[in-house]
Design a protein around this motif. Structure first.
Motif, mmCIF file in Angstrom:
data_model
loop_
_atom_site.group_PDB
_atom_site.id
_atom_site.type_symbol
_atom_site.label_atom_id
_atom_site.label_comp_id
_atom_site.label_asym_id
_atom_site.label_seq_id
_atom_site.Cartn_x
_atom_site.Cartn_y
_atom_site.Cartn_z
ATOM 1 N N THR A 1 -9.950 3.142 2.700
ATOM 2 C CA THR A 1 -9.718 3.396 1.290
ATOM 3 C C THR A 1 -9.886 2.076 0.540
ATOM 4 O OG1 THR A 1 -7.336 2.921 1.459
ATOM 5 C CG2 THR A 1 -8.047 5.212 1.814
ATOM 6 N N SER B 1 -12.505 -4.211 0.739
ATOM 7 C CA SER B 1 -11.621 -3.142 0.247
ATOM 8 C C SER B 1 -10.601 -3.659 -0.752
ATOM 9 C CB SER B 1 -10.893 -2.475 1.423
ATOM 10 O OG SER B 1 -11.810 -1.920 2.330
ATOM 11 N N ALA C 1 -8.203 -0.633 -1.957
ATOM 12 C CA ALA C 1 -6.815 -1.079 -2.037
ATOM 13 C C ALA C 1 -6.073 -0.451 -3.215
ATOM 14 C CB ALA C 1 -6.761 -2.599 -2.154
ATOM 15 N N HIS D 1 -3.803 -4.332 6.125
ATOM 16 C CA HIS D 1 -4.013 -2.896 6.361
ATOM 17 C C HIS D 1 -3.502 -2.471 7.726
ATOM 18 C CE1 HIS D 1 -7.867 -4.619 7.988
ATOM 19 N NE2 HIS D 1 -7.743 -3.675 8.902
ATOM 20 N N CYS E 1 0.833 -1.208 0.000
ATOM 21 C CA CYS E 1 0.000 0.000 0.000
ATOM 22 C C CYS E 1 0.865 1.255 0.000
ATOM 23 C CB CYS E 1 -0.940 -0.014 1.208
ATOM 24 S SG CYS E 1 -2.211 1.270 1.186
ATOM 25 N N PHE F 1 -4.795 -1.656 1.859
ATOM 26 C CA PHE F 1 -5.590 -0.442 1.991
ATOM 27 C C PHE F 1 -5.354 0.168 3.364
ATOM 28 C CE2 PHE F 1 -8.156 -4.069 3.255
ATOM 29 C CZ PHE F 1 -8.753 -3.663 4.436
#
Length: 263
Positions: free
Chosen positions: A211, A260, A213, A163, A19, A231
């Motif tokens: 958000t 996501s 990904a 994440h 990310c 994400f």
């Protein structure tokens, strides 16, 4: 390795491989002091030697304890979360795919991947940010994706933080999760709208958003492709009747956060 060193390594892998946009989110939301990381999430299969029981070991050695269990029936996932007595350390959410509940085709592909894992590589905690431990073709990736985005993501990326999560409670400029979402939209970020842009409510003591990904390059055995990576999540926790902030997770909300990474 200390807990701080482990999370630093997880962050480095997350921002470099999974990310890259997370660094920009950090810069946008940081207000002088380091952002508080509410939790990270890790994914795995429920097969030996890579099941949840393997992923928890490095955290247990660092003083973490299991604090909750969760079931995602439709996605065929089981999950737990771990907490540390040092509240400055993030919670850890670990999920695993119940492979035996999936199709024979998926089971065969996953068994082929896991058979390539050398269990001696799992003794030290650095496998948690070590990426993929098997070779994978783009054809097998697409076959998995048709049945389980979760399986496809894990097969393609291997081990690393799916994440990190900003604690909205810490922020001064923004009080509501929707305010964070709106601000990030102005900076061209796409917000996960599955189940609504905010998952949860004050009534369940937790609100979350994320958000969508990043698309990141992944090398398969037959060439490179750009696919969904990691994400960034945002969580606001509410006080319970005893005045302490709720520390658990809400399965119905987490179910939508998983999406996501959908293609």
């Amino acid at each position: 390795m200390t807990a701080e060193q482990l999370f630093a390594q997880l962050w480095q892998d997350y921002t470099q491989r999974l990310c890259p946009s997370a660094a920009k989110v950090q810069a946008l939301l940081k207000e002088g002091e380091a952002l508080i990381n509410d939790h990270i999430a890790l994914r795995t299969f429920n097969l030996s030697p890579v099941g949840i029981e393997t992923l928890v070991k490095p955290f247990l050695k660092l003083g973490y304890q299991q604090a909750g269990e969760y079931d995602f029936e439709a996605k065929k996932l089981s999950a737990i979360h771990l907490q540390h007595s040092d509240e400055s350390l993030p919670k850890v959410f670990i999920s695993e795919l119940r492979v035996e509940q999936c199709s024979a085709v998926l089971q065969a592909i996953v068994a082929k991947l896991v058979s390539q894992v050398d269990s001696s590589q799992l003794v030290v905690g650095d496998f948690l940010f070590g990426g993929r431990m098997w070779t994978l073709s783009s054809e097998d990736y697409q076959t998995l994706a048709k049945e389980s985005e979760y399986a496809a993501w894990l097969a393609a990326h291997g081990y690393g933080a799916n994440h990190f999560t900003v604690s909205v409670n810490q922020l001064n400029r923004f009080v509501e999760v929707t305010e964070v979402n709106d601000y990030l939209r102005t900076e061209s970020f796409n917000i996960n709208e599955s189940g609504g842009e905010v998952k949860g409510s004050p009534e369940v003591l937790l609100e979350q958003s994320s958000t969508m990904a990043d698309k990141v390059p992944v090398m398969f055995s037959d060439g490179e492709q750009s696919i969904p990576g990691g994400f960034y999540e945002f969580a606001k926790r509410y006080q319970m009747a005893d005045g302490n902030y709720y520390q658990g997770f809400v399965a119905a909300s987490a179910d939508k956060i998983f999406e996501s990474t959908h293609q």
